[in-house]
Each structure stands twice: as structure tokens, then as C-alpha cells.
Design a protein around this motif. Sequence first.
Motif, short mmCIF file in Angstrom:
data_model
loop_
_atom_site.label_atom_id
_atom_site.label_comp_id
_atom_site.label_asym_id
_atom_site.label_seq_id
_atom_site.Cartn_x
_atom_site.Cartn_y
_atom_site.Cartn_z
N ASN A 1 0.84 -1.19 0.00
CA ASN A 1 0.00 0.00 0.00
C ASN A 1 0.88 1.24 0.00
O ASN A 1 1.98 1.24 0.56
CB ASN A 1 -0.92 0.01 1.22
CG ASN A 1 -1.89 -1.15 1.20
OD1 ASN A 1 -2.61 -1.35 0.23
ND2 ASN A 1 -1.91 -1.93 2.26
N TYR B 1 1.13 5.38 0.82
CA TYR B 1 0.55 6.46 1.61
C TYR B 1 1.22 7.78 1.26
O TYR B 1 2.45 7.87 1.19
CB TYR B 1 0.72 6.18 3.11
CG TYR B 1 -0.03 4.97 3.59
CD1 TYR B 1 -1.30 5.08 4.15
CD2 TYR B 1 0.51 3.69 3.46
CE1 TYR B 1 -2.00 3.96 4.57
CE2 TYR B 1 -0.18 2.56 3.87
CZ TYR B 1 -1.43 2.71 4.43
OH TYR B 1 -2.13 1.60 4.84
N ALA C 1 -1.45 11.39 6.79
CA ALA C 1 -1.60 9.94 6.58
C ALA C 1 -0.30 9.21 6.86
O ALA C 1 -0.30 8.13 7.46
CB ALA C 1 -2.08 9.67 5.16
N LYS D 1 0.31 6.53 9.97
CA LYS D 1 0.74 5.16 9.68
C LYS D 1 1.98 4.82 10.50
O LYS D 1 2.10 3.69 11.03
CB LYS D 1 1.03 5.01 8.18
CG LYS D 1 1.34 3.56 7.77
CD LYS D 1 0.14 2.67 8.01
CE LYS D 1 0.45 1.22 7.64
NZ LYS D 1 -0.68 0.32 7.93
N GLU E 1 -6.10 4.39 -0.16
CA GLU E 1 -5.21 5.55 -0.04
C GLU E 1 -5.99 6.86 0.00
O GLU E 1 -5.63 7.79 0.74
CB GLU E 1 -4.21 5.57 -1.20
CG GLU E 1 -3.18 4.45 -1.17
CD GLU E 1 -3.63 3.21 -1.94
OE1 GLU E 1 -4.82 3.16 -2.33
OE2 GLU E 1 -2.81 2.29 -2.13
N ALA F 1 -7.51 7.21 3.45
CA ALA F 1 -6.47 7.51 4.43
C ALA F 1 -6.03 8.96 4.35
O ALA F 1 -5.84 9.63 5.36
CB ALA F 1 -5.27 6.58 4.21
N ARG F 2 -5.91 9.45 3.12
CA ARG F 2 -5.46 10.84 2.93
C ARG F 2 -6.53 11.83 3.37
O ARG F 2 -6.26 12.78 4.10
CB ARG F 2 -5.10 11.06 1.46
CG ARG F 2 -4.52 12.44 1.16
CD ARG F 2 -4.25 12.57 -0.33
NE ARG F 2 -3.70 13.87 -0.65
CZ ARG F 2 -2.41 14.16 -0.68
NH1 ARG F 2 -1.53 13.23 -0.36
NH2 ARG F 2 -1.98 15.37 -0.99
#
Length: 264
Positions: free
Chosen positions: A4, A6, A11, A15, A151, A154-155
Motif C-alpha cells: 500500500n 501512503y 496519513a 501510519k 489511499e 487515508a489521505r
Amino acid sequence: MTENIYTGFHAVEEKIRKYTSQNKSDSKLKVYFAKPGPRIKKILAQAKTAGINCEETDEEYLDTLVARLPLQARDHRGIVLTATEEQQKARNDVQLEQWLSACPKTATVVMLDGVTDPHNIGAILRSCDQFGANLLIVPERNSTSQIQNNETIARTSAGSSAWVPLAVVTNLVRAAQILKEAGFWIYGADAGGSSLQNTKFAQKSCIIMGSEGNGMTKLLARQCDSIVSIPTCGKIDSLNVSVAAGVLLYERHRQNLEQPSSDC
């Protein structure tokens, strides 16, 4: 195994924080950066403290790393984090019934019915984190259920997708019934409901957000104990679903702050 990508300062930082809190056992992380400014230097220091390998490269290589991402997520701003992870259940995934067995006395649940746009889901997750929602429920079908590995989510969530407890259920109507059996009052968000100004949220509250186009499904709307609307004065029909969720969650949080037992 899956890799993945990021991007975005928030984000990437979240993580790294989650990686550290999980004792670094489930992921192999690496940070790539170019022309580090003050913010990137801070992230690099956090990564190195966590034992994450950091490699300096150029903007062109970072562009190749993010090429498969949605357009908005390709703005890496000089730093990209890659995570090679096991295809396993995320740490903040929960089973609804198990979560209810340890549910706090005062709790807020958000349920998404037909909300599929990852930007909206990410923004709702951010509001859930900021206003103390205890759980987000999404349907297994017709929803972006792989929230932790998306993604864009997450962002947009600024990393909140790594922290807000998430329950993926096969049937939202049944989930609402289970919540009611556990003492939750179900509030549906709809423009035709009672004004939010006149709403006193119950100690255990579930707020259902429907899709912008169709709203809640009829079967789920029948499970609602109350329909709530946000007073507005604009010319268009309604607020964006993520904005509406933020307003409702803020009011819920504001009411909780007035209670001595509030945990947030």
C-alpha cells in the motif's frame, strides 16, 4: 502480501504512529523522500526512531510510486510511505456484538447507508475522530469496506482511518436492531426531520447518514426512533453528506461536554 502507498503528511504520520503502537510486527514500512523541508524532517525523525528505513530519492521516482493512485492522492509533497502488509484483519476492525459487550455508558455510533465516495468516507472518519465517535458501521456490500487500505480515504481522513473502530456488517437493518436491543436510540439524518436545535441526543446514540442522492433506504429508515435535520438557509437542497455528519457529530459532542461523565 500487499503493498500500500501512503501520501500526505497526516496519513504518513499516522501510519508511522500505528506501526509503532503495534510493535512493528505486521508491516514492512519504508519512507522515500526528496528535498526535505521542516515537516518532512520531522516525519523522518519519527520514522527513524521507529526503526523504519528512509531513502532519499528524487521527485521523478516519487511520481512513479504514486502513479497508480487516484489523482488527488498523487500530490505526495515530497514524501511517500510504502507498506508491505499481510492481508489480514485490521487492528481497528471489530465485530459489532463484541464491541457492544464492552460498550461505554455514553457512546456514539455512526452508520453509513449507501455512502460510497472515498472522499466523503474519509471526511466522515476525520469528524468521527475529532468529535469522539466510538464506532463507524459500514455495509459489506456497496461500500468502500477496505477502509484501512484505501489511499484516498487515508489521505482525506488525515490518518483517522487507522484509529476509528470500524464494523463491517452484512445487513444494516439487523445492525440497527442489534443496537436498539443494546439500548441505542437511532437517529436518521434527513432534510424532512425535526430540527437539530430541538434534538437531545440519548446517552447511547447511533446516527445514520444516507447517500446524497437517495438518502436512507426505506427499511433502515423504519428502524429510526427519530429523524433529524440541520437548519440551513441556502439555495440548494442539502449539505454534502460529510459536512452534515460533521455538524451532527459536533452537536452530539457539544451535548456530551455538558455531561460530567463525558470521556472526551
